[in-house]
Design an enzyme around this catalytic site. Structure first.
Site, mmCIF file in Angstrom:
data_model
loop_
_atom_site.group_PDB
_atom_site.id
_atom_site.type_symbol
_atom_site.label_atom_id
_atom_site.label_comp_id
_atom_site.label_asym_id
_atom_site.label_seq_id
_atom_site.Cartn_x
_atom_site.Cartn_y
_atom_site.Cartn_z
ATOM 1 N N ASN A 142 56.052 3.296 95.739
ATOM 2 C CA ASN A 142 56.459 2.808 94.426
ATOM 3 C C ASN A 142 55.202 2.678 93.551
ATOM 4 O OD1 ASN A 142 56.952 0.932 92.300
ATOM 5 N ND2 ASN A 142 58.849 0.344 93.312
ATOM 6 N N HIS A 165 53.260 -0.364 89.926
ATOM 7 C CA HIS A 165 52.122 -1.274 89.732
ATOM 8 C C HIS A 165 50.920 -0.566 89.117
ATOM 9 C CE1 HIS A 165 54.367 -4.348 91.726
ATOM 10 N NE2 HIS A 165 54.667 -3.479 92.675
ATOM 11 N N ARG A 210 58.463 -2.426 80.794
ATOM 12 C CA ARG A 210 57.244 -3.215 80.966
ATOM 13 C C ARG A 210 56.149 -2.465 81.711
ATOM 14 N NH1 ARG A 210 59.197 -7.956 85.001
ATOM 15 N NH2 ARG A 210 60.686 -8.242 83.318
ATOM 16 N N THR A 258 61.644 -7.085 90.902
ATOM 17 C CA THR A 258 63.059 -7.194 91.264
ATOM 18 C C THR A 258 63.207 -8.270 92.328
ATOM 19 O OG1 THR A 258 63.124 -4.831 90.940
ATOM 20 C CG2 THR A 258 65.080 -5.832 91.890
ATOM 21 N N GLY A 272 58.109 -6.233 99.375
ATOM 22 C CA GLY A 272 57.225 -7.184 100.052
ATOM 23 C C GLY A 272 56.664 -6.676 101.374
HETATM 24 N N1 PXP Z 1 62.319 -1.363 96.548
HETATM 25 C C1 PXP Z 1 62.842 -1.873 95.410
HETATM 26 C C2 PXP Z 1 64.293 -1.639 95.130
HETATM 27 C C3 PXP Z 1 62.043 -2.570 94.482
HETATM 28 O O1 PXP Z 1 62.579 -3.052 93.346
HETATM 29 C C4 PXP Z 1 60.674 -2.722 94.771
HETATM 30 C C5 PXP Z 1 59.792 -3.470 93.815
HETATM 31 O O2 PXP Z 1 59.673 -2.834 92.619
HETATM 32 C C6 PXP Z 1 60.162 -2.165 95.950
HETATM 33 C C7 PXP Z 1 61.009 -1.513 96.833
HETATM 34 C C8 PXP Z 1 58.712 -2.239 96.306
HETATM 35 O O3 PXP Z 1 58.355 -3.562 96.513
HETATM 36 P P1 PXP Z 1 56.821 -3.933 96.719
HETATM 37 O O4 PXP Z 1 56.120 -3.611 95.447
HETATM 38 O O5 PXP Z 1 56.862 -5.391 97.015
HETATM 39 O O6 PXP Z 1 56.325 -3.111 97.860
#
Ligand code: PXP
Length: 266
Positions: A7, A10, A53, A105, A215
């Site tokens: 993802n 960030h 955002r 989320t 997480g």
């Molecule tokens: N899966 C979903 C559906 C999410 O919304 C997020 C956070 O954006 C993640 C996975 C990834 O989470 P993390 O950034 O805590 O690894």
């Protein structure tokens, strides 16, 4: 083999902190996606939020062009975003709840309460050749409802598991008896890990494919190995954070090298 979807939201969050509204800037989530794929990631995940955002529209279009693995678009059920997804044609959409005040989320989707809207969106996406995943907590009723919508995947929300793991570690570090420790760390069973295990079994039995995310990090990942039937993990924050840790030294050295030639003359 368990797959990894990275993802990259960030990366965009960091860019927007400096370049919001400018149409360019660094770090570039698209460049990050290329690096993740080159490192072996099986997919790229980006969340086009209604408030934009972090990830911007131009990012998702560019990602659609360059991503060679699988593009997973996280999205809320919102008319504008549904229309974009149908034109963009990511390989898969993950439907998530969206609240403007949340940092990320936070909860899972309430499929029971929104079954019809979710089933309608599921159909629109499938008709356009896009697979559908629903981001839900490992709750029996939500999993049953997810199966009824005809979705191909669920993504089990691992946030509570990650939180429980963290609390267990902090208690251990402080020399206290842990309140709750994932079962691979101690003798007492982890409630959240058990919930993920039974949720994954239930979903699999109902014909759903099972992803997981939120997480997950370098400390808690091995505990998750006990959850059966997992296809893909979606991980963002911990990987981008680790990249700062492992990349900062090189970045400082490169800047110092650029400063080498300075002689202080006008
Ligand atoms: N899966 C979903 C559906 C999410 O919304 C997020 C956070 O954006 C993640 C996975 C990834 O989470 P993390 O950034 O805590 O690894």
């Amino acid at each position: 083999m368990l797959k990894l979807g990275v993802n990259i939201d960030h990366v965009a969050t960091l860019r927007e902190a400096r370049y919001r509204g400018r149409g360019f800037g660094e770090p570039d989530p698209v460049e990050a996606a290329l690096i993740c794929e080159a490192a072996g990631a099986h997919g790229i995940t980006a969340h086009l939020r209604e408030d934009r955002r972090h990830i911007q529209d131009r990012d998702v279009w560019k990602l659609r062009e360059i991503v060679k693995t699988r593009l997973n678009l996280e999205m809320a059920i919102a008319t504008e975003i549904i229309a974009i997804a149908l034109r963009l044609k990511p390989d898969i959409v993950c439907i998530v709840p969206e609240r403007r005040l949340e940092v990320t989320t936070e909860g899972g989707l309430d499929v029971v309460a929104n079954e019809k809207a979710i089933a309608d969106t599921r159909k629109k996406m499938n008709d356009a050749g896009i697979e559908v995943s629903l981001f839900i907590t490992p709750d029996e009723k939500q999993i049953e409802a997810a199966a009824r919508t005809g979705s191909q995947f669920i993504e089990l929300h691992t946030g509570a598991f990650a939180e429980e793991f963290q609390v267990g570690r902090e208690s251990k570090d402080e020399g206290r008896e842990p309140d709750a420790v994932p079962s691979t760390l101690g003798s007492r069973p982890s409630t959240e890990l058990e919930r993920l295990i039974s949720g994954a079994k239930q979903a699999h039995a109902l014909g759903l494919k099972v992803n997981a995310g939120h997480g997950l990090n370098y400390a808690n990942l091995s505990a998750l190995h006990r959850v059966p039937h997992l296809v893909e993990l979606n991980i963002g924050h911990s990987i981008i954070s680790r990249a700062v840790g492992v990349g900062l030294e090189k970045a400082v050295r490169e800047m110092l090298a650029l400063m080498q030639g300075y002689r202080g003359t006008m």
